[in-house]
Design a protein around this motif. Sequence first.
Motif, mmCIF file in Angstrom:
data_model
loop_
_atom_site.group_PDB
_atom_site.id
_atom_site.type_symbol
_atom_site.label_atom_id
_atom_site.label_comp_id
_atom_site.label_asym_id
_atom_site.label_seq_id
_atom_site.Cartn_x
_atom_site.Cartn_y
_atom_site.Cartn_z
ATOM 1 N N VAL A 356 71.641 -24.001 19.780
ATOM 2 C CA VAL A 356 71.917 -24.989 18.740
ATOM 3 C C VAL A 356 72.981 -25.963 19.237
ATOM 4 N N PHE A 357 73.041 -27.129 18.578
ATOM 5 C CA PHE A 357 74.186 -28.012 18.774
ATOM 6 C C PHE A 357 74.610 -28.562 17.424
ATOM 7 N N PHE A 358 75.872 -28.977 17.341
ATOM 8 C CA PHE A 358 76.456 -29.482 16.108
ATOM 9 C C PHE A 358 76.719 -30.983 16.255
ATOM 10 N N GLY A 359 76.677 -31.690 15.156
ATOM 11 C CA GLY A 359 76.977 -33.116 15.196
ATOM 12 C C GLY A 359 77.590 -33.582 13.897
ATOM 13 N N ILE A 360 78.425 -34.592 13.986
ATOM 14 C CA ILE A 360 79.008 -35.196 12.783
ATOM 15 C C ILE A 360 78.881 -36.713 12.902
ATOM 16 N N HIS A 361 78.899 -37.395 11.756
ATOM 17 C CA HIS A 361 78.783 -38.843 11.739
ATOM 18 C C HIS A 361 79.794 -39.434 10.769
ATOM 19 N N LEU A 362 80.241 -40.638 11.067
ATOM 20 C CA LEU A 362 81.046 -41.428 10.136
ATOM 21 C C LEU A 362 80.259 -42.696 9.842
ATOM 22 N N ARG A 363 80.050 -42.988 8.559
ATOM 23 C CA ARG A 363 79.253 -44.145 8.155
ATOM 24 C C ARG A 363 80.091 -45.113 7.337
ATOM 25 N N ASN A 364 79.687 -46.388 7.378
ATOM 26 C CA ASN A 364 80.347 -47.362 6.525
ATOM 27 C C ASN A 364 79.679 -47.404 5.153
ATOM 28 N N ILE A 365 80.138 -48.279 4.281
ATOM 29 C CA ILE A 365 79.601 -48.341 2.920
ATOM 30 C C ILE A 365 78.118 -48.692 2.928
#
Length: 458
Positions: A356-365
């Motif tokens: 498995v691998f993990f991921g995160i994201h930051l999004r704008n409005i």
Amino acid sequence: MSSEIAIKVENLSKRYQIYDQPRDRLKQFILPRMRRMVGAPSAQYFREFWALRDVSFEVKRGETVGIIGRNGSGKSTLLQMICGTLNPTYGSLQTKGRIAALLELGSGFNPEFTGRENVFLNAAVLGLSQQEVEACFDDIVAFADIGHFLDQPVKTYSSGMVVRLAFAVQAMINPDIFVVDEALAVGDEKFQRKCFARLEELKSRGTSILFVSHSAASIIELCERSLVLDKGSRLMYGAAPQAVRAYQKLLYAPQAEYEALVREIRAADVDANPTGDSDNQQADATLTDAVEVKDAGAAFDPGLVPDTTTVYPSQGAEIRSIAFRDESGRVVNVLQAGETYHLEMEGVFSKSFAGVFFGIHLRNIQGAVVTGQRYPEEGRYVTNVRAGTEFKLRFAFSMSLIQGAYFAGGGIWSAEEPTCAHRILDAVMFRIAPTEKQKSFGYVDLAASEPTLDLAAV
């Protein structure tokens, strides 16, 4: 049709007759007539396939609308009917103004003709006179930028050169409606940026754009609204970020939950159900309560709760909490530019995975991904994860975002099917506090030092 409406589609449907054997086509042509003549019951020798069924929506003048859906959902069929290359079985379609379309790679080009000859041929098909083509010819050539190949037969072109010339012809004639179906995926990054800049220019001039892409970021960045199709039917037509979330949730849904999810998304289609309550208009359960916030202090604003949290079905793993913490370990959601923070993701595996691998994201409005991180790096996996294993992962950020509101989420992906073990979009809403002197703009402050200025008298 209102002058503000460029495209109006009402109950548009397309049916195909599928014959299992070639002789069945001949039977269908002859036998039903003969049976009617002798008074026998009618018979049908084909199966019906509805590529599109009862689809309705409107596109305003100057609006960009994305069309998304899985392969075979009816996207290309819909575009072909809007462009007039395919007749509907029933339903109505109204368009206003000149339509330019980039439906397939090299569609409308004669491979034996040179690029120059195809420019005039293609423009003539779109209704331009010789004088009109000559007036914009230099712009088309400059945009395509294919050099001396302009006077070579198109059959000698690479796929990238074909799409360059095709896009240049369609986009530089200033159409009233511009239709793009995945063709831009062929071009290189530099040319894609050039194309998107041209689309923005057309949009500012009042051109309505229909844009088909499997790129969620492109749909969110470019489109105000998006139409979600599934098996030829409309599921949702609304704001692009919400439509993309619904599509992605459907894309990763287990087969056992697929139909229920389709019903849920269709019920949330506000335009189709203007008086109905939508389950999707209620926020999914947020993860804030799962995180200890008693000592968060002034750096935590309880009002920063996202309304767009989307929790994907659990398929072997469950993310229990996602939260930002400062260097002292406090949960925070009001962050200071230039400081270091950790985005923590905790959960448990309910089944075993080979990798498995993990991921995160930051999004704008607007929903576009500003940045993200993956663990481990691309091409590697955490191997031999056993059922019952709990995890706690920390991603470190040097916060360089410009002041404003953002959203964070994460997921777990497997090297095998099902690929998405669990995912949560917009799990956390956070804000970058304003600084005393704001000198950068956009989303990220990349300034390494103060600007310098030298003035010299001439």
